[in-house]
Design an enzyme around this catalytic site. Structure first.
Site: not given
Length: 525
Positions: A377, A303
């Site tokens: 996920r 990030k």
């Protein structure tokens, strides 16, 4: 909005950076004691008469000052308050306040609006508003007004949520907040106290646990210490059992996706399952399964640095499911739930997963991992399969700070709801309205799944081209839940953190989902 902005801007970041890893419990910033405590809060009690020397809060439903039994407010003082109401055009609407000083023996009189015929939630919000307004008030507090005996518990509950603070690491020029007691005044204090103690105080404790876990820095809360903190919170609570899988156990079972996310960190992944079954509850539990990324650097798909510090809160879903279970268990609710935290730290390292890797879940299904920053996920895939196999739940609800896409769609007003089962979706929407943690239904169109097809595996964890990110993430999670099982997913990336205080949520991590899931469980769905 820092965490939300970072999620929004970093969904597909693929920059590389060297790892900065440390031993468990220690980082470059040093050892931080996990035993540090927040400042003491005001103790909440109930009485038939207001104690002397208190600040007075009056809960109002309109512009008319209600009868205040048990409160020493004479005719002259009532007349002064009424005149002030008229002069200020105070109308008693929800959220309205009017602060008065120098009237009678009260150092301060605070009028707080709850609106006409207030609901339980509206009364709680009035209590929370009072807590926010009085956070620097030195005196003890008495609360009276337009509510019945049992409804006083709603106001007390709101005050408990509104006075939360996370200040345990402040040491320089720290000013301890006032701790004078709060007394709810009513004709039947015993009934109000019983309602508060039996229902609302445990819920406030569950929210507090969730907020504390999510507010903690990542060198204090990581998978192993998250488990320890939860064990401590539950103690010997009746009806509760706790199961923990470490990395070795998960590898033996073939849970490659949960273990894989954490393999770039020296802090091993964990799966925590807290099961609570109350008296008379059904045999099959409802499963609340939360994303527990205790720090999300993005892994190899790193990030941006700006705002990355807020990624300590990427375990908010896991924090909220255990908070909801704590509330239900402490209140001895007649429900059966299993609250699951899929815990990992997502870090870049020579041993971290690479974009393009293929991982395998417990059931043998395979995922082509195109982006290491779409890790939530992955941990939920294995968690869903393990819980379905082991606990045979009658429904599964996932909750996760999953995507920046949901922030772009809903901002901080709603969490996104994705569901295959209409009955479960309706129950969640109703629970959101009742609890004040509102949801907005989002699409799960079958054509979105086409974007996730892989040439070499069963599914990809992201689409290689642009698409509806929140819906695609939900599709990946749902791929690992049997179609016959009622299933829903809540994307809370826009609501897990409050950038400014509201009546029930002080600035910081919100604990979103505890109240919602508690309400859902009690509804029988």
């Amino acid at each position: 909005m820092r965490m939300k902005s970072l999620l929004l801007s970093a969904c597909l970041s693929l920059a590389l950076a060297p790892a900065a890893l440390a031993q468990s419990g220690v980082t470059g910033s040093g050892v931080v004691p996990a035993t540090a405590a927040n400042s003491a809060e005001r103790v909440i009690g109930f009485a038939a008469n207001a104690p002397a020397g208190t600040a007075l809060v009056v809960v109002m439903t309109d512009a008319n000052l209600p009868p205040l039994d048990g409160v020493a407010l004479g005719a002259a003082e009532r007349s002064a308050v009424t005149a002030a109401i008229t002069a200020a055009s105070f109308d008693g609407k929800a959220g309205a306040t009017l602060s008065l000083r120098g009237i009678g023996a009260y150092p301060r009189i605070l009028l707080v609006g709850a609106g006409a015929t207030p609901s339980s939630l509206a009364l709680a919000e009035a209590g929370g508003k009072a807590a926010q307004e009085l956070k620097s008030e030195a005196q003890p507090v008495a609360i009276a007004g337009a509510f019945g005996d049992v409804s006083a518990a709603d106001v007390a509950y709101g005050f408990a949520l509104g006075q939360y603070r996370f200040d345990r690491y402040k040491t320089v020029d720290k000013k301890a907040p006032p701790t004078g007691a709060v007394t709810l005044v009513g004709a039947n204090p015993a009934a109000a106290e019983a309602s508060f103690t039996g229902r609302w105080k445990p819920l406030a404790e569950g929210v507090r646990l969730s907020r504390d876990l999510a507010n903690e820095p990542a060198n204090v809360i990581y998978p192993e210490s998250f488990v320890a903190r939860v064990r401590e919170a539950f103690g010997n609570t009746p009806g509760v059992s706790i199961e923990v899988l470490d990395e070795a156990a998960m590898r033996k079972l073939g849970m490659g996706t949960l273990v894989g996310v954490g393999q770039g960190s020296p802090r091993g992944s964990r799966l925590l399952a807290v099961r609570y079954r109350g008296a008379g509850a059904p045999a099959a539990p409802t499963a609340f399964i939360g994303k527990g990324i205790t720090f999300d650097s993005g892994g190899i798909s790193l990030k941006p640095g700006a705002g990355m510090w807020d990624m300590k809160g990427d375990m908010s879903g896991a924090a909220s499911v255990v908070g909801a279970a704590l509330s239900l268990a402490k209140s001895r609710a007649p429900v059966h739930v299993v609250a699951v935290a899929a815990l990992a730290e997502n870090m870049p390292d020579g041993n971290a997963q690479r974009p393009g890797d293929v991982t395998r879940t417990l059931s043998g299904k395979t995922i082509e991992m195109l982006n290491a920053d779409a890790e939530g996920r992955l941990v939920l895939a294995d968690a869903n399969e393990y819980i379905a196999q082991t606990y045979k739940p009658r429904a599964i609800v996932n909750i996760a700070t999953l995507t920046g896409s949901i922030v772009g769609a809903l901002d901080d007003q709603y969490a996104g709801l994705f569901a295959r089962d209409e009955k479960l979706a309706a129950a969640l929407l109703a629970a959101g309205t009742a609890s004040g943690e509102e949801l907005w239904r989002m699409p799960l169109h079958k054509n979105y799944a086409e974007k996730l097809k892989s040439d070499i595996a069963d599914i990809r964890n992201i689409a290689p081209s642009q698409g509806p990110g929140a819906s695609l993430g939900a599709h990946v999670i749902g791929f690992f839940v049997d179609e016959a099982t009622p299933w829903a997913h809540l994307d809370i990336a826009g609501v897990n953190q409050a950038d400014k205080a509201t009546s029930l949520v002080p600035k910081g991590m919100s604990g979103f989902g505890v109240r919602l899931l508690d309400q859902l469980a009690r509804s029988g769905e």
